[in-house]
Each structure stands twice: as structure tokens, then as C-alpha cells.
Design an enzyme around this catalytic site. Structure first.
Site, PDB file in Angstrom:
ATOM      1  N   GLN A 245       0.828  -1.204   0.000  1.00  0.00           N
ATOM      2  CA  GLN A 245       0.000   0.000   0.000  1.00  0.00           C
ATOM      3  C   GLN A 245       0.861   1.253   0.000  1.00  0.00           C
ATOM      4  O   GLN A 245       0.569   2.232  -0.692  1.00  0.00           O
ATOM      5  CB  GLN A 245      -0.908   0.000   1.227  1.00  0.00           C
ATOM      6  CG  GLN A 245      -2.128   0.874   1.103  1.00  0.00           C
ATOM      7  CD  GLN A 245      -3.048   0.404  -0.012  1.00  0.00           C
ATOM      8  OE1 GLN A 245      -3.645   1.219  -0.699  1.00  0.00           O
ATOM      9  NE2 GLN A 245      -3.171  -0.900  -0.209  1.00  0.00           N
ATOM     10  N   HIS A 248       2.274   3.076  -3.269  1.00  0.00           N
ATOM     11  CA  HIS A 248       1.388   3.800  -4.174  1.00  0.00           C
ATOM     12  C   HIS A 248       1.736   5.279  -4.280  1.00  0.00           C
ATOM     13  O   HIS A 248       1.729   5.862  -5.369  1.00  0.00           O
ATOM     14  CB  HIS A 248      -0.071   3.690  -3.706  1.00  0.00           C
ATOM     15  CG  HIS A 248      -0.816   2.536  -4.271  1.00  0.00           C
ATOM     16  ND1 HIS A 248      -1.109   2.401  -5.604  1.00  0.00           N
ATOM     17  CD2 HIS A 248      -1.349   1.443  -3.675  1.00  0.00           C
ATOM     18  CE1 HIS A 248      -1.783   1.294  -5.813  1.00  0.00           C
ATOM     19  NE2 HIS A 248      -1.938   0.682  -4.652  1.00  0.00           N
ATOM     20  N   GLU A 313     -10.195   2.612   3.356  1.00  0.00           N
ATOM     21  CA  GLU A 313     -10.499   2.132   2.003  1.00  0.00           C
ATOM     22  C   GLU A 313     -10.389   0.613   1.958  1.00  0.00           C
ATOM     23  O   GLU A 313     -11.274  -0.078   1.451  1.00  0.00           O
ATOM     24  CB  GLU A 313      -9.514   2.767   1.021  1.00  0.00           C
ATOM     25  CG  GLU A 313      -9.654   2.291  -0.409  1.00  0.00           C
ATOM     26  CD  GLU A 313      -8.523   2.791  -1.281  1.00  0.00           C
ATOM     27  OE1 GLU A 313      -8.659   2.707  -2.519  1.00  0.00           O
ATOM     28  OE2 GLU A 313      -7.486   3.245  -0.751  1.00  0.00           O
ATOM     29  N   HIS A 314      -9.281   0.090   2.456  1.00  0.00           N
ATOM     30  CA  HIS A 314      -9.039  -1.348   2.520  1.00  0.00           C
ATOM     31  C   HIS A 314      -8.844  -1.752   3.978  1.00  0.00           C
ATOM     32  O   HIS A 314      -8.092  -1.107   4.703  1.00  0.00           O
ATOM     33  CB  HIS A 314      -7.773  -1.734   1.755  1.00  0.00           C
ATOM     34  CG  HIS A 314      -7.734  -1.244   0.347  1.00  0.00           C
ATOM     35  ND1 HIS A 314      -6.898  -0.214  -0.068  1.00  0.00           N
ATOM     36  CD2 HIS A 314      -8.415  -1.647  -0.753  1.00  0.00           C
ATOM     37  CE1 HIS A 314      -7.075  -0.011  -1.361  1.00  0.00           C
ATOM     38  NE2 HIS A 314      -7.983  -0.853  -1.804  1.00  0.00           N
ATOM     39  N   ASP A 347      -6.906  -5.550  -5.755  1.00  0.00           N
ATOM     40  CA  ASP A 347      -6.473  -4.606  -6.786  1.00  0.00           C
ATOM     41  C   ASP A 347      -6.606  -5.187  -8.185  1.00  0.00           C
ATOM     42  O   ASP A 347      -6.798  -4.444  -9.147  1.00  0.00           O
ATOM     43  CB  ASP A 347      -5.005  -4.226  -6.555  1.00  0.00           C
ATOM     44  CG  ASP A 347      -4.825  -3.244  -5.420  1.00  0.00           C
ATOM     45  OD1 ASP A 347      -5.805  -2.612  -5.012  1.00  0.00           O
ATOM     46  OD2 ASP A 347      -3.678  -3.114  -4.937  1.00  0.00           O
ATOM     47  N   HIS A 406     -51.573  23.345  -5.643  1.00  0.00           N
ATOM     48  CA  HIS A 406     -51.425  21.903  -5.573  1.00  0.00           C
ATOM     49  C   HIS A 406     -52.751  21.265  -5.151  1.00  0.00           C
ATOM     50  O   HIS A 406     -53.211  20.280  -5.741  1.00  0.00           O
ATOM     51  CB  HIS A 406     -50.357  21.510  -4.544  1.00  0.00           C
ATOM     52  CG  HIS A 406     -48.952  21.632  -5.031  1.00  0.00           C
ATOM     53  ND1 HIS A 406     -48.406  22.811  -5.447  1.00  0.00           N
ATOM     54  CD2 HIS A 406     -47.975  20.680  -5.153  1.00  0.00           C
ATOM     55  CE1 HIS A 406     -47.143  22.610  -5.800  1.00  0.00           C
ATOM     56  NE2 HIS A 406     -46.856  21.325  -5.641  1.00  0.00           N
TER      57      HIS A 406
END
Length: 415
Positions: A245, A248, A313-314, A347, A406
Site C-alpha cells: 500500500q 502507491h 479504504e481497505h 487490486d 397543488h
């Protein structure tokens, strides 16, 4: 440490980047081809003489030769997995006929979708899979890819993937100007209905700026993983997952939560041992220095509040007690269960899209899927007899809201 991790959102949309991105977006919106070409030349290093020259061919007759060994076969197997998962998300509309009242939900695929495929630090054929396949299954007619031309030219695997998935419209452009061109169109490039796909802070800032005029999948920040691992887990494996990770982006987050100080020390030592051998060590080291960390909790159950606050996220859960937390976790983009299930599988080949919410947005949004490429509408039909019965109820509710027109329109149906 937790506050620092939660504050990573500011790295994605800081005021300076937003201001600069706004100038780019507005220029492309107002000046079209002229501004887009200027930014492609200045920021992408493009030698194009006109915007039409930014169009890229997927791969021509290029075959699997020259690709990373085994890539073509691995790609086919990944396509099968991603397709199988997302096919289950395909839904049809429904109809309800209830004695004089007919209701129907109508589902329409978006007509034209823009996919942004990053190409700065690396090229990402996998992003093509994770965005184009669910869009196709949804029935999107036109899929347009924008990706930096340099990454496209330098990555035969990306070209091969685009060809394999029959993406016919590809533009060699990146950053905020690419997002603006997709959102508003230019004299050469037609606008899209929605823009999906991850990108750097310029892409994210531009997506926020155009989001009132075009659909977006979300505001993606630097990638992140939280690994909850018990004493007795394999320290080198956990270290490898953290480094996967961290490589990245310098702003990626790689966090371990464990119930054992001795295990924490073993993981830290394994990270130090594995880091120097990585070609991406400089990026990974910067990430770990800024947003890497280890939480030691008294028992694994105490990891749950950290997970919910971080909304990663993960999320990897390793060990029987850690894996037992899965049913209690509400805030995570994707959960990977067991030592044999690294986030890396997600991934590339597990099946669900790897386009996931980051920077805490897993509290309120979800992974990209077929539904992101669908718009819903509905039809309603009342028979005259049922309308006469229901009219007074509608009129009473309208009166309560102070809307006499209405109410009058409803009461006309009761006569």
C-alpha cells in the site's frame, strides 16, 4: 496518530490546489480546444498540434508479444472474475399494479461515460478493468478513456487491455484539464455524462469543481490500508501487505492494529528488512514516515472503534478474533479476510472493483459498481376511479404545506 490519518483529506483538496485547478477548469470550459491543447503541451509534454492529435489508438494489431510474461493469460482470468462479480449487480426495473394504480421503475444506462486512468507514478491497466467492465454490464453505449499519453505510450499492457476491452475512444491527456474536457466538452471532444476513476490531487480537485455539471464517482484520495492482525500472524506477510500500500504514493496510509507489542516489533523489523529491495522504496518510505503507524490495543475487539473512526479504504482482518470483527464493521470500503487474502488480490483479480472510497468517505459511499452507471426514473398511472378517491388526501397534504394550487389540482380529479 488517528487524528493525523483522518486529516489526510486536507492533502486531497487543499485550498491552493483547488484554486489552481479552478483556473484550469474554467479556461478549458471557456476556451475549449485552445486551452486544452495549451495545458496538454505545458503540463503533459504533448507535441500535438491540435486536439485531434491527442486521440490514441488502443493497440492496432499488437498482440501479447512484448508484454510482461504471462500478462495476457492473467488478464483474461481477471476479466472473468471482475465480470462474474459485477454481473450479479445487474438489475431490471419493476412494476407494481395495485388496483387502479400502476407504478414502474425504469432503469437507463448512462449514454456516455468518461474513465480517467492514472499514469503518473505508474500505469494502471487494472483500473481499465475495474471501470470499463461494470460500465459495459450496465449498458453504457460510449466509454471514453483519458490517460496521460506518456504512460500510454510506455505501457504495452495498458494498450493491450484497452484493445482487449474494445475501448475505441482514448485521449492522451491527464490532470485537471482532462477532467474539464470530459465534463464540458470542447470543439473536438464531446462531453460525457459521468466521470469515474481515480487520480492525483489535480484530478480530484477538478472532479469536485465539475461535479455540479457532470456526474462523478467520488473524490478519491491517496490509497490506504488498515490491517488488524493478531499475535501469531505471519509478520513478514503483514509487512509485505503494508509496503504494497505504501508504494502507491507518499501520502498513502499503511496502518497496523495488533494486540501484541512483540508482534508489532516483528512487523516493524520485517518492514525495515523488505523496504530496501523495493524499486519503489523512496515512495514507500515517505508514505510510512508520514502516514504509517502501529496501534497496539489491549485486545483485538478494541480495534473496532479505530476501524470505524478511520473508515479505511481497505481493511485486512488476520486471525480468528480479528476476522470475527467482520460482521460488526460498518465503515470500510472493502474487507479482506484471512492471511491468504492480501489487499493486492482486490487490486487485480478478486472481482469487486478496486475503485473504493478513501479518506474516511467509506462512512457514506461505496465501491464502484454497475449501479454507478445507471439512472433511475419512474412512471405513475392512476385510473380515474382511484384518482377520485385519492384526490382529497393529496389536497389535504397540499393544504398543510400552504400550496393551494397543488390542492386545487388534486381536487379537480375528485369531481
Amino acid at each position: 496518530m488517528l487524528a493525523r490519518l483522518q486529516g489526510r483529506t486536507d492533502l486531497v483538496l487543499d485550498a491552493k490546489t483547488l484554486r489552481a485547478a479552478k483556473r484550469i477548469v474554467e479556461a478549458v470550459r471557456r476556451q475549449g480546444d485552445e486551452a486544452l491543447l495549451t495545458y496538454c503541451q505545458e503540463l503533459d509534454g504533448s507535441e500535438a498540434a491540435q486536439v485531434a492529435d491527442l486521440a490514441l489508438e488502443p493497440a492496432g494489431d499488437e498482440g501479447p508479444e512484448g508484454l510482461v510474461s504471462g500478462f495476457a493469460g492473467a488478464l483474461e482470468r481477471a476479466i472473468e472474475s471482475v465480470t462474474a462479480f459485477h454481473r450479479q449487480q445487474v438489475r431490471t426495473g419493476f412494476r407494481i399494479d395495485s388496483g387502479g394504480v400502476e407504478l414502474a421503475e425504469r432503469r437507463h444506462p448512462l449514454s456516455r461515460v468518461g474513465v480517467y486512468v492514472p499514469g503518473g507514478r505508474a500505469a494502471y491497466p487494472s483500473t481499465v478493468l475495474m471501470t470499463v467492465i461494470p460500465a459495459r454490464l450496465a449498458g453504457v453505449e460510449e466509454i471514453v478513456v483519458a490517460t496521460p499519453a506518456a504512460a500510454f505510450g510506455a505501457t504495452p499492457e495498458l494498450r493491450y487491455t484497452l484493445k482487449r476491452l474494445e475501448v475505441g475512444e482514448i485521449w492522451g491527456m491527464g490532470g485537471a484539464h482532462a477532467v474539464a474536457a470530459l465534463a464540458y466538452g470542447t470543439e473536438t471532444i464531446r462531453r460525457v455524462d459521468k466521470i469515474v476513476g481515480p487520480g492525483n490531487q489535480w484530478v480530484t480537485a477538478a472532479k469536485r469543481l465539475v461535479s455540479g455539471d457532470v456526474g462523478i464517482d467520488g473524490l478519491a484520495g491517496p490509497s490506504e490500508v488498515m490491517i488488524v492482525a493478531q499475535e501469531g500472524s505471519d509478520a513478514p506477510w503483514v509487512a509485505a501487505d503494508l509496503l504494497a500500500q505504501a508504494e502507491h504514493d507518499p501520502n498513502a496510509a499503511a496502518v497496523l492494529v495488533t494486540d501484541s507489542r512483540s508482534f508489532a516489533r516483528r512487523v516493524a523489523a520485517a518492514v525495515e528488512e523488505q523496504l530496501p529491495s523495493l524499486a519503489t522504496s523512496e515512495t514507500a518510505e515517505a508514505s510510512l514516515r508520514r502516514f504509517g503507524g502501529i496501534f497496539v490495543v489491549p485486545e483485538i475487539g478494541a480495534a473496532l472503534p479505530l476501524i470505524e473512526a478511520f473508515a479505511p479504504e481497505h481493511l485486512q482482518l488476520i486471525g480468528p478474533e480479528a476476522e470475527a470483527l467482520e460482521g460488526q464493521v460498518r465503515h470500510a470500503g472493502a474487507i479482506f479476510l484471512g492471511a491468504s487474502t492480501p489487499e493486492v488480490f482486490g487490486d487485480y483479480l478478486a472481482g469487486p472493483s478496486h475503485v473504493l472510497p478513501t479518506c474516511g468517505s467509506a462512512r457514506f459511499t461505496s465501491a464502484l459498481g454497475v449501479e454507478d452507471f445507471i439512472r433511475r426514473s419512474h412512471t405513475v398511472r392512476f385510473s380515474p376511479e382511484v384518482a377520485a378517491v385519492k384526490a382529497e388526501d393529496a389536497a389535504i397534504l397540499a393544504d398543510a404545506e400552504g400550496l393551494p394550487a397543488h390542492a386545487a389540482a388534486a381536487r379537480r380529479r375528485s369531481r
